[in-house]
Design an enzyme around this catalytic site. Structure first.
Site, PDB file in Angstrom:
ATOM      1  N   LYS A 141     -11.907   1.323  13.805  1.00  0.00           N
ATOM      2  CA  LYS A 141     -10.489   1.466  13.772  1.00  0.00           C
ATOM      3  C   LYS A 141     -10.515   1.475  15.769  1.00  0.00           C
ATOM      4  CE  LYS A 141      -7.942   1.491  10.874  1.00  0.00           C
ATOM      5  NZ  LYS A 141      -5.936   0.712  10.610  1.00  0.00           N
ATOM      6  N   TYR A 179     -15.923   3.105   9.706  1.00  0.00           N
ATOM      7  CA  TYR A 179     -14.633   2.767   9.658  1.00  0.00           C
ATOM      8  C   TYR A 179     -13.878   3.330  10.924  1.00  0.00           C
ATOM      9  CZ  TYR A 179      -9.636   4.092   7.793  1.00  0.00           C
ATOM     10  OH  TYR A 179      -8.659   5.080   7.506  1.00  0.00           O
ATOM     11  N   ASP A 226      -0.021  -8.835   1.119  1.00  0.00           N
ATOM     12  CA  ASP A 226      -0.957  -7.754   0.703  1.00  0.00           C
ATOM     13  C   ASP A 226      -0.974  -8.451  -0.277  1.00  0.00           C
ATOM     14  OD1 ASP A 226      -0.115  -4.180   0.269  1.00  0.00           O
ATOM     15  OD2 ASP A 226      -1.746  -5.511  -0.653  1.00  0.00           O
ATOM     16  N   GLY A 283      -3.801  -2.504  -2.304  1.00  0.00           N
ATOM     17  CA  GLY A 283      -1.879  -2.313  -2.646  1.00  0.00           C
ATOM     18  C   GLY A 283      -1.895  -2.150  -4.027  1.00  0.00           C
ATOM     19  N   GLY A 339       1.011  -1.471  -0.241  1.00  0.00           N
ATOM     20  CA  GLY A 339       0.402   0.316   0.314  1.00  0.00           C
ATOM     21  C   GLY A 339       0.768   1.055  -0.281  1.00  0.00           C
ATOM     22  N   PHE A 340       0.445   1.544  -0.754  1.00  0.00           N
ATOM     23  CA  PHE A 340       1.065   3.248   0.354  1.00  0.00           C
ATOM     24  C   PHE A 340       1.951   4.013   0.856  1.00  0.00           C
ATOM     25  CE2 PHE A 340       0.140   7.598   1.186  1.00  0.00           C
ATOM     26  CZ  PHE A 340       1.243   8.152   0.906  1.00  0.00           C
TER      27      PHE A 340
END
Ligand code: UDP
Length: 328
Positions: free
Chosen positions: A153, A149, A31, A36, A10-11
């Site tokens: 989290k 989300y 991943d 990603g 991913g980033f």
């Protein structure tokens, strides 16, 4: 050291892999390419100190083997981006919570240091900025999918802190504020790559709402510096720590800056939120980190400005534009 990075294609994860490899560590990335991309780590393939495993963190058997063989675990795998969260809420909740549950369980069993990234979204609708880690939190109703989300989290955070409390698992929880830089895609709604790409291509820049909402953007290189230091600092275990850059800008201001810095002829278009995300969408009005805790614990201080970020992201789009033009 042997370091496992879930979501390492991913980033943020791929920048982390680059930094840790440069420091001489052996990296395993797991991943599933859900968000990603292979291209983020393609340059590392073939190295003896890099291994890419294409699989999901929900594969508990695999995760057990990988965690057992690692010295450090960065659990970067996550559903990301407001667009994805609105479109695929089930996948969002399950990947986040079940993935973290699996990772923390095995890190506890094998006593491994682990970093769990959380998000500034957990600060919810509060407008009393800057946001401090111990602030009370107010979120929207469960019928508004955006908050799924943040709640998933937040549950990750509770679980990590519970493992610390009950088993002294060496875990650090990091609330990442908007992190940006090269390799981030605009595909899942992220504003900086979307605006800069439109500006570079002289296409209209789409500002959602009135553009008076604001954000603070941290350069990914500052962020990964923070992450790698946090996991090596035992006094950070069992703590929740903001990482970001407190420099605040309105989204309209960001659009103007992107146009100005790239010498673009793009126009700004204002689009109502409901046209993009459906009726009842709730945005966060402001989101500014207080980074005193990170500063006290690890001397964290961002070194890159928003101008640096826009320059880096614009350079990436300009490069890909010229290579597309060359190959055409
Ligand atoms: N945004 C926008 N145009 C876009 C993408 C995003 O105006 O093309 C706005 C979005 O509504 C939000 C801000 O930019 O107010 C940041 O959005 P992003 O999805 O990058 O991050 P987050 O909302 O999670 O901070």
């Amino acid at each position: 050291m042997k370091i496992l990075i879930t979501g390492g294609a991913g980033f943020v994860g791929s920048h982390l892999a680059d930094k840790l490899i440069a420091e001489g560590h052996e990296i395993t990335v797991v991943d599933d390419f859900s968000t990603g991309r292979y291209s983020n780590v393609a340059h590392l393939e073939g190295r003896s100190d890099f291994r890419l495993i294409v699989d999901t963190v929900l594969n508990a058997k695999l995760m057990e083997e990988l965690i057992r063989d690692s010295d450090r675990v960065f659990h970067m795998a996550s559903a990301v981006g407001v667009r994805l969260i609105m479109e695929q809420p089930v996948q969002t909740i399950e990947t986040i919570f079940r993935g973290t549950d699996i990772v923390l369980g095995f890190c506890s069993r094998y006593r491994k240091r682990v970093l769990i990234p959380s998000t500034s979204e957990v600060y919810g609708k509060g407008t009393s900025v800057p946001f401090r880690e111990d602030d009370d939190i107010q979120k929207g109703s469960t019928s508004k999918h955006r908050w799924a989300y943040a709640c998933a989290k937040e549950l990750d955070e509770f679980l990590a802190l519970a493992f610390w409390k009950e088993t002294r698992l060496p875990v650090v929880v990091v609330r990442l504020f908007n992190t940006v830089g090269p390799r981030q895609t605009g595909q899942y709604g992220m504003v900086v790559p979307r605006f800069v790409k439109s500006a570079v291509n002289n296409e209209p820049i789409t500002v959602y709402g009135d553009g008076e909402q604001s954000r603070c953007f941290g350069h990914v290189s500052d962020v990964v510096e923070g992450l790698t230091t946090l996991i090596e600092t035992p006094k950070c275990f069992g703590r929740v720590i903001n990482i970001g850059n407190p420099e605040e800008i309105s989204i309209k201001g960001l659009a103007e800056k992107a146009i100005e810095m790239t010498g673009s002829s793009s126009e700004i278009e204002f689009i109502p939120y409901e046209e993009v995300y459906g009726a009842g969408f709730e945005d966060m009005k402001r989101r500014v980190p207080c980074i005193d805790r990170a500063n006290e614990l690890i001397g964290f201080k961002p070194t890159r400005t928003l101008d640096d970020i826009i320059n880096d992201v614009a350079a990436e789009f300009q490069d890909s534009k010229s290579s597309t033009a060359e190959s055409a």
